[in-house]
Enzyme design. Sequence first.
Site, PDB file in Angstrom:
ATOM      1  N   ASP A  44     -23.411   1.577  34.827  1.00  0.00           N
ATOM      2  CA  ASP A  44     -23.244   0.658  33.703  1.00  0.00           C
ATOM      3  C   ASP A  44     -21.910   0.851  33.014  1.00  0.00           C
ATOM      4  O   ASP A  44     -21.817   1.272  31.884  1.00  0.00           O
ATOM      5  CB  ASP A  44     -24.402   0.771  32.703  1.00  0.00           C
ATOM      6  CG  ASP A  44     -24.689   2.218  32.343  1.00  0.00           C
ATOM      7  OD1 ASP A  44     -24.152   3.108  33.012  1.00  0.00           O
ATOM      8  OD2 ASP A  44     -25.435   2.440  31.377  1.00  0.00           O
TER       9      ASP A  44
ATOM     10  N   GLU B 144       3.500   5.262  -3.441  1.00  0.00           N
ATOM     11  CA  GLU B 144       3.597   6.625  -2.939  1.00  0.00           C
ATOM     12  C   GLU B 144       5.024   6.993  -2.532  1.00  0.00           C
ATOM     13  O   GLU B 144       5.494   8.082  -2.808  1.00  0.00           O
ATOM     14  CB  GLU B 144       2.665   6.760  -1.734  1.00  0.00           C
ATOM     15  CG  GLU B 144       2.497   8.170  -1.263  1.00  0.00           C
ATOM     16  CD  GLU B 144       1.468   8.225  -0.147  1.00  0.00           C
ATOM     17  OE1 GLU B 144       0.427   7.549  -0.283  1.00  0.00           O
ATOM     18  OE2 GLU B 144       1.720   8.918   0.832  1.00  0.00           O
ATOM     19  N   ASP B 145       5.695   6.074  -1.859  1.00  0.00           N
ATOM     20  CA  ASP B 145       6.974   6.428  -1.233  1.00  0.00           C
ATOM     21  C   ASP B 145       8.203   5.810  -1.877  1.00  0.00           C
ATOM     22  O   ASP B 145       9.315   6.080  -1.441  1.00  0.00           O
ATOM     23  CB  ASP B 145       6.963   5.992   0.248  1.00  0.00           C
ATOM     24  CG  ASP B 145       5.838   6.647   1.015  1.00  0.00           C
ATOM     25  OD1 ASP B 145       5.429   7.737   0.604  1.00  0.00           O
ATOM     26  OD2 ASP B 145       5.394   6.063   2.016  1.00  0.00           O
TER      27      ASP B 145
ATOM     28  N   HIS C  64       0.781  -1.244   0.000  1.00  0.00           N
ATOM     29  CA  HIS C  64       0.000   0.000   0.000  1.00  0.00           C
ATOM     30  C   HIS C  64       0.813   1.296   0.000  1.00  0.00           C
ATOM     31  O   HIS C  64       0.342   2.319  -0.449  1.00  0.00           O
ATOM     32  CB  HIS C  64      -1.040   0.006   1.131  1.00  0.00           C
ATOM     33  CG  HIS C  64      -0.507   0.437   2.465  1.00  0.00           C
ATOM     34  ND1 HIS C  64       0.045  -0.430   3.355  1.00  0.00           N
ATOM     35  CD2 HIS C  64      -0.443   1.663   3.046  1.00  0.00           C
ATOM     36  CE1 HIS C  64       0.424   0.226   4.430  1.00  0.00           C
ATOM     37  NE2 HIS C  64       0.135   1.506   4.280  1.00  0.00           N
TER      38      HIS C  64
HETATM   39 MN    MN Z   1       0.607   3.317   5.522  1.00  0.00          MN
END
Ligand code: MN
Length: 738
Positions: A271, A90-91, A86
Site C-alpha cells: 500500500d 524582530e529584525d 512578521h
Molecule cells: Mn520568518
Amino acid sequence: MPEVLVKPEEQQLIQEKFEELLKLVKLKEDQDEPNIRMAFEIAVNAHAPQRRKSGEPYILHPIEVARICADEIGLGPTAVIAALLHDTVEDTEVTLDRIETLFGTKIAKIVDGLTKLDGLYNVPSVQAENFKKVLRTLVEDVRVVLIKMADRLHNMRTLGSMPRNKQLKIAAETSYIYAPLAHRLGLYSFKTEFQDLCMKITDRETYSEIAKKLAATKRDRNRYIEEFIGPVKEQLNDLGFAYEIYGRPKSIFSIWNKIKKKKVQFEEIYDLFAVRIVLDVEDPRMEKNYCWQVYSTVTDIYRPIPERLKDWVTTPKSNGYESLHTTVIGPDGRFVEVQIRSRRMDEIAEKGFAAHWKYKGNTPQPDVYEHWLDNVRELMDQNEGGDAVEFLSDFKTNLFQEEVYVFTPNGDMKVLPKGATALDFAFSVHSDVGYHATAIKVNNKLVPMGTKLHNGDQIVVTTSSKQMPNESWMKMVVTGKARSKIRSALKEKRRKQGEFGKESLERKCKNLRVDFDEPVDLLVKYLGLKSRVDLYYGIAMGTINLQVLKNFKVEGNKLVEIQEEEIIQPVPKPVEINRPRKASQDGRPRLLINGQEASDLDYSLATCCNPVKGDDIFAYVTSTKGMRIHRTTCPNAEHMMANYGYRIHKAEWVSSANTSFVAELLITGVDSGPGVIERLTHNISSELGLNIRSLSISGDEGYFEGRLKVLVLNKDQLHLTMQHIQKLEGVSSVIRVD
Ligand code: MN
C-alpha cells in the site's frame, strides 16, 4: 548607507512575486488592497539591507510566507498583512506601535505573537519559552500559529543554505513540535511535508533510497491504479454526480515508518498509495448519503476488509477531519485503501479546519476546535511562570493526542487525552480527589491507579485524608493537570526533607565565617544542580557530601573556587560531580568538533544510539558529563535539539584512527532447528572475523528474534556484515537498532 541595496532585476522579481500574491488573496473590503500594499511597502523598505543565507533579498521570505497563508491554508487579508510584516519588529527598525497606528490592534497583536522573545539569556530553553509565547497568542488568535506554520514551512523548504548543525536543530524542532501541531490543527499536507523534509535532513541516505525506489516503481504502480480505477469509474458514472478519482502516493516518511514498524523490506509494502474519490455535492445535507453510495459501489466491485472501515463522516476527528476510509482487496489480491469524501471535506483535510473555522462564517462543528483551545488555555494557566521545557512535554502528551470519553458515577462525561489513567481521572475531578485517592474502581472492578482508560468507562474514586502523592505517581499519569499537581506536591515534600540539609550547610558556613546566601548558589552551579532545593535535599539524603567545600577557599567572607592546579590534597568528590578530564582518553575515536580537532575535549560516544564511524553525528554538551556524540537519527536527538539547540555542536569523524564501535543489530528469522546461535556466531566471528560483544536469542513456534552487539570499524563494514547475515539460511530480516 550602501548605495544600491537591491539590484534592479531583483526589484522586478520582488514586484512580480508580490503581484502574484495579491491575485491569490480573497479581498473582502475596499481597504484590503491598499492595506496589503502598505504592508508590502513597509516590509520592502525595512528589510532592504538584509539578505537570506542563500543570498536572495530577505523580503522574498515574508512574501512567500504570505503566499503560503493565502494559497495553501486559505487565510484572508488580515493574515496576509501580518505575514508580510512578521519579521519586521524582530529584525528591523519598525516598531509595534507603528504597526498598531497603521493597521490597528488586531494585526499588531498577531505580529507581536510572531516576534521572538528578547533577552532570554538566563532561561534554560529559549526555544521552549518562545514556543510558549506563540501558544499564549494562539488561544487568542489561531492565525498566529497558522502564520508561524507557514513561516516554518518556508524556512524548511529553503534549509539547504544553512550550516549542518543549524539544519539539524531546526529539523528536530520541526518534528518535535510543528509536525504534531500541524496534525492537531488538521493541516495534513503541512504535516506530511514537515516530516519528509525533516527525514531528508536527519536521515539523508534512507530518504534518497526510498525516493529512488518509489521513482523506479512508479510506472508499475500507475498501471495498477488504472486497472483498479477502471471498473469503479464505469459504475460511478451511472450515479449522476461529478467526482474525481485518483491514486495518491504515500509520503516517504510514512513508508519508512511502515518499514520500521512491520520490520519488512520496501519491496514487501504494497500500500504505497491510496485511491481517493472526491465528490462534488451541491447540498451539504446530501454529503453523507453520497459518500455511502460510493462506498457501496466500490465494495460491490472489490471485497472490503470490515475491520478497516473508518467512518469519520458520521463522527469527525477532533481536529475536524472528515472522510470515509475502507480497505478493499484489489486485483492480484493486493490491499488498497480507498478514501471517500466531498469537495468540502477534502479542502478541510488538505488546508486544515482552521481555515474554515471562525473566519468563514457558519461551520458544521466549531465546538471541536473550541474544546481543544480550552485545553490549551487550561494547560497554560497551570504552568503560569513554570518551566517551559516541562510545559512543552506536557503539551505534547496532552494536546496532540486524540481523546477518550469516560463517565463519573453520576453519568457526567469527562474528556481525557488518549492514554489517560484512572489516577488522571481522579485529578480531573478535583485536585484533592487526586491527592488523596486510595482505590479506584473502573466499571465496578478495583484496578491499579495507573490503569489506562477506555471509551465508555465509568470510574469511582475512593479517597482518604491520610493518602499523599509519592514519586511513583508521576509514572501513573499523563495529563498536564495531574502531572503539575503531583510535581508541586513532591516539591513541597522534598523541600521539607531538605530542611535538615539546609541547616547543616548553614552551620558549615558559619564555621567558615562566610555569608550564607552566595555560597549556596555557587555550589548549585558547581555541582550542576537545578535548584537550591536539590542541593539541600542531596545534603540531607547524603548523596552530596559537604567535603565538596574543600574545593573552595575563603576570601573575605566569600567562597572562591580553587583552580585545579592549586588543589594540594586530592578531595574525594561526590558521585554527582564529574568534571572535564584534561588528559586525552585513549581508544576514543578521533573527531572534529566545530571543525576543530577534539582530542583535548571531554567527549564520549552516547550509549543510547551507539554511533559508528561514518554515521551522521552531532555533539551535545551535557550539564555534567562533557560532550556526548549521538547519531542524528538517535531517538533522543529530536528532544535534545528541540529543547536545547544551543548545546548542539557540529561533529565529524576523522578518518585514520583504528577504533572499533559497538553496533546493535536486531535479527529475525525462522528457526530451522537448533543451532541458530552457533550458526550466527560462527559466521560472524570466523567468517567475517568480527568481535561479538553480546548475542541473545529468543523465540517460539519456529520464529526467532536475536539481538547482536558487534564491534565494527565503520559504517561500510557494518553494512557488509548486515548483508552477510541477511543471506544466511533462515534469516528474514536484519535491522540496525536505533
Ligand atoms: Mn520568518
